[in-house]
Scaffold this motif. Structure first.
Motif, PDB file in Angstrom:
ATOM      1  N   VAL A   1       0.614  -1.083  -0.101  1.00  0.00           N
ATOM      2  CA  VAL A   1      -0.488  -0.191  -0.269  1.00  0.00           C
ATOM      3  C   VAL A   1       0.652   1.206  -0.122  1.00  0.00           C
ATOM      4  O   VAL A   1       1.948   1.837   0.730  1.00  0.00           O
ATOM      5  CB  VAL A   1      -1.007   0.346   1.117  1.00  0.00           C
ATOM      6  CG1 VAL A   1      -1.700   1.411   1.171  1.00  0.00           C
ATOM      7  CG2 VAL A   1      -1.563  -1.005   1.286  1.00  0.00           C
ATOM      8  N   ASN A   2       0.678   1.649  -0.790  1.00  0.00           N
ATOM      9  CA  ASN A   2       1.148   3.915  -1.163  1.00  0.00           C
ATOM     10  C   ASN A   2       0.026   4.966  -0.349  1.00  0.00           C
ATOM     11  O   ASN A   2      -1.050   4.889   0.088  1.00  0.00           O
ATOM     12  CB  ASN A   2       2.056   3.946  -2.096  1.00  0.00           C
ATOM     13  CG  ASN A   2       1.016   4.135  -3.371  1.00  0.00           C
ATOM     14  OD1 ASN A   2      -0.675   4.129  -3.265  1.00  0.00           O
ATOM     15  ND2 ASN A   2       1.412   2.772  -4.141  1.00  0.00           N
ATOM     16  N   ALA A   3       0.306   5.957  -0.464  1.00  0.00           N
ATOM     17  CA  ALA A   3      -0.933   6.609  -0.201  1.00  0.00           C
ATOM     18  C   ALA A   3      -1.811   6.896  -0.067  1.00  0.00           C
ATOM     19  O   ALA A   3      -2.602   7.765  -0.234  1.00  0.00           O
ATOM     20  CB  ALA A   3       0.441   7.864  -0.044  1.00  0.00           C
TER      21      ALA A   3
ATOM     22  N   LEU B   1      -8.596   2.233  -0.034  1.00  0.00           N
ATOM     23  CA  LEU B   1      -9.381   1.073   0.478  1.00  0.00           C
ATOM     24  C   LEU B   1      -9.689   1.382   1.780  1.00  0.00           C
ATOM     25  O   LEU B   1     -10.468   0.572   2.233  1.00  0.00           O
ATOM     26  CB  LEU B   1      -7.868   0.441   1.285  1.00  0.00           C
ATOM     27  CG  LEU B   1      -7.111  -0.330   0.314  1.00  0.00           C
ATOM     28  CD1 LEU B   1      -6.082  -1.230   1.840  1.00  0.00           C
ATOM     29  CD2 LEU B   1      -7.842  -1.476  -0.303  1.00  0.00           C
ATOM     30  N   ALA B   2     -10.130   2.466   2.105  1.00  0.00           N
ATOM     31  CA  ALA B   2     -10.024   3.543   3.147  1.00  0.00           C
ATOM     32  C   ALA B   2     -11.845   3.366   3.475  1.00  0.00           C
ATOM     33  O   ALA B   2     -12.718   4.189   3.330  1.00  0.00           O
ATOM     34  CB  ALA B   2      -9.147   4.693   3.928  1.00  0.00           C
ATOM     35  N   HIS B   3     -12.452   2.667   3.184  1.00  0.00           N
ATOM     36  CA  HIS B   3     -13.557   1.957   2.785  1.00  0.00           C
ATOM     37  C   HIS B   3     -14.238   1.303   3.955  1.00  0.00           C
ATOM     38  O   HIS B   3     -14.142  -0.051   3.580  1.00  0.00           O
ATOM     39  CB  HIS B   3     -14.602   2.623   1.688  1.00  0.00           C
ATOM     40  CG  HIS B   3     -16.387   3.018   1.944  1.00  0.00           C
ATOM     41  ND1 HIS B   3     -16.925   1.129   2.339  1.00  0.00           N
ATOM     42  CD2 HIS B   3     -16.888   4.305   1.914  1.00  0.00           C
ATOM     43  CE1 HIS B   3     -18.537   2.672   2.360  1.00  0.00           C
ATOM     44  NE2 HIS B   3     -18.221   3.599   1.953  1.00  0.00           N
TER      45      HIS B   3
ATOM     46  N   ARG C   1     -16.282  -0.173  -8.866  1.00  0.00           N
ATOM     47  CA  ARG C   1     -15.903   0.157  -9.594  1.00  0.00           C
ATOM     48  C   ARG C   1     -14.792   0.931  -8.822  1.00  0.00           C
ATOM     49  O   ARG C   1     -13.510   1.619 -10.223  1.00  0.00           O
ATOM     50  CB  ARG C   1     -16.248   1.512 -10.438  1.00  0.00           C
ATOM     51  CG  ARG C   1     -17.280   0.787 -11.176  1.00  0.00           C
ATOM     52  CD  ARG C   1     -18.128   1.358 -11.617  1.00  0.00           C
ATOM     53  NE  ARG C   1     -18.930   2.655 -11.203  1.00  0.00           N
ATOM     54  CZ  ARG C   1     -20.392   2.463 -10.666  1.00  0.00           C
ATOM     55  NH1 ARG C   1     -21.067   1.359 -11.291  1.00  0.00           N
ATOM     56  NH2 ARG C   1     -20.890   3.105 -10.647  1.00  0.00           N
ATOM     57  N   GLN C   2     -14.422   1.688  -7.677  1.00  0.00           N
ATOM     58  CA  GLN C   2     -13.824   2.611  -7.050  1.00  0.00           C
ATOM     59  C   GLN C   2     -12.451   1.666  -6.622  1.00  0.00           C
ATOM     60  O   GLN C   2     -11.433   2.525  -6.454  1.00  0.00           O
ATOM     61  CB  GLN C   2     -14.142   2.323  -5.305  1.00  0.00           C
ATOM     62  CG  GLN C   2     -15.297   3.905  -5.695  1.00  0.00           C
ATOM     63  CD  GLN C   2     -14.616   5.614  -7.390  1.00  0.00           C
ATOM     64  OE1 GLN C   2     -13.567   5.835  -5.868  1.00  0.00           O
ATOM     65  NE2 GLN C   2     -15.424   5.171  -7.930  1.00  0.00           N
ATOM     66  N   LEU C   3     -12.366  -0.097  -5.609  1.00  0.00           N
ATOM     67  CA  LEU C   3     -11.379  -0.136  -6.072  1.00  0.00           C
ATOM     68  C   LEU C   3     -10.332  -0.579  -7.586  1.00  0.00           C
ATOM     69  O   LEU C   3      -9.573  -1.213  -7.399  1.00  0.00           O
ATOM     70  CB  LEU C   3     -12.408  -2.341  -5.687  1.00  0.00           C
ATOM     71  CG  LEU C   3     -12.335  -1.923  -4.355  1.00  0.00           C
ATOM     72  CD1 LEU C   3     -13.426  -2.816  -4.358  1.00  0.00           C
ATOM     73  CD2 LEU C   3     -11.513  -1.933  -3.158  1.00  0.00           C
TER      74      LEU C   3
ATOM     75  N   ALA D   1      -7.777   7.430   7.584  1.00  0.00           N
ATOM     76  CA  ALA D   1      -7.978   6.426   6.095  1.00  0.00           C
ATOM     77  C   ALA D   1      -7.205   5.093   6.963  1.00  0.00           C
ATOM     78  O   ALA D   1      -7.035   4.319   6.893  1.00  0.00           O
ATOM     79  CB  ALA D   1      -6.605   6.643   4.701  1.00  0.00           C
ATOM     80  N   MET D   2      -5.801   5.587   7.734  1.00  0.00           N
ATOM     81  CA  MET D   2      -5.356   4.322   7.933  1.00  0.00           C
ATOM     82  C   MET D   2      -5.679   3.699   9.154  1.00  0.00           C
ATOM     83  O   MET D   2      -6.424   2.494   9.597  1.00  0.00           O
ATOM     84  CB  MET D   2      -4.525   4.718   9.086  1.00  0.00           C
ATOM     85  CG  MET D   2      -2.987   5.015   7.890  1.00  0.00           C
ATOM     86  SD  MET D   2      -2.646   3.109   6.990  1.00  0.00           S
ATOM     87  CE  MET D   2      -1.576   2.186   8.702  1.00  0.00           C
ATOM     88  N   GLY D   3      -6.720   4.377  10.103  1.00  0.00           N
ATOM     89  CA  GLY D   3      -7.213   3.531  10.952  1.00  0.00           C
ATOM     90  C   GLY D   3      -8.780   2.950  10.781  1.00  0.00           C
ATOM     91  O   GLY D   3      -9.529   2.086  10.970  1.00  0.00           O
ATOM     92  N   VAL D   4      -9.687   3.534   9.501  1.00  0.00           N
ATOM     93  CA  VAL D   4     -10.497   2.841   8.872  1.00  0.00           C
ATOM     94  C   VAL D   4      -9.979   1.264   8.605  1.00  0.00           C
ATOM     95  O   VAL D   4     -10.604   0.389   8.390  1.00  0.00           O
ATOM     96  CB  VAL D   4     -11.066   3.592   7.786  1.00  0.00           C
ATOM     97  CG1 VAL D   4     -11.862   2.717   6.814  1.00  0.00           C
ATOM     98  CG2 VAL D   4     -11.581   5.077   8.372  1.00  0.00           C
TER      99      VAL D   4
END
Length: 208
Positions: A25-27, A33-35, A72-74, A120-123
């Protein structure tokens, strides 16, 4: 942190050495991913194979509109793609691009003070922890449906040992290497075999 290898998803601080097709994973991809639903969709595709948005909606108890949008977002972030070998007419099948996801603890963005990145990391991390808890609770609730051999071979343990950060990382990497040494020893379809999930949580505790 690696999640859902050969099946999220999404977990020590670096991908196991020699494990193929793991997305680091990068920024940018962290935001993709954050969902929670995206993580659940990705986990299902990795564990159960290609599926349609409507099939995933039925499995996860979501609307097909929601699953279609998040698939689609993925895809935009490179986590899933079309499966051209499946589908008829307008039916669109999706498959996971990678076997698993990993975070490199040396990556600069993981230590970024930006609240958006930390959020995002927390999610992602809390969803991984939720999946681990759900999987463990499912096993505990269904364990007596399994043959006696599996009841003798499962493990539910926790340990406490005083370490430095360097030794903590060394221990996590050694456990990764141990799990890796069991890969591909049992061919798919072997009678009496099952996919075994192993969760690793390594974290410090206050001394007082």
């Amino acid at each position: 942190m690696a999640d859902n290898e050969a099946g999220p998803d999404g977990s020590p601080d670096s991908a196991p050495t020699g494990t193929p097709n793991i997305h680091m994973v990068n920024a940018r991809t962290l935001r993709g991913l954050a969902h929670p639903l995206r993580l659940r969709l990705l986990n299902n595709l990795r564990e159960f194979g290609p599926a349609t948005a409507s099939g995933l909606a039925d499995r996860l108890g979501e609307s097909s509109g929601a699953t279609s949008y998040h698939l689609r977002q993925l895809a935009t972030y490179g986590f899933v793609e079309d499966d051209p070998e499946r589908g008829k007419g307008r039916e669109r099948w999706w498959k996971a691009v990678h076997l698993g996801t990993a975070f490199d603890s040396t990556a600069d963005f993981l230590h970024d003070p930006d609240p958006e990145i930390r959020g995002a990391m927390g999610v992602v991390l809390h969803e991984v922890a939720t999946v681990h808890t759900q999987e463990l609770n499912t096993w505990l609730g269904t364990m007596h449906d399994w043959p006696e051999e599996w009841l003798r071979s499962y493990d539910l343990s926790d340990f406490k040992v005083r370490l430095t950060p360097e030794l903590s990382l060394e221990m996590a990497e050694a456990i990764h290497d141990l799990v890796d040494s069991y890969r591909d020893r049992v061919p798919e379809g072997t009678e009496g075999s099952a996919v075994v999930r192993t969760h690793l949580h390594v974290f410090p505790r206050p001394t007082e």
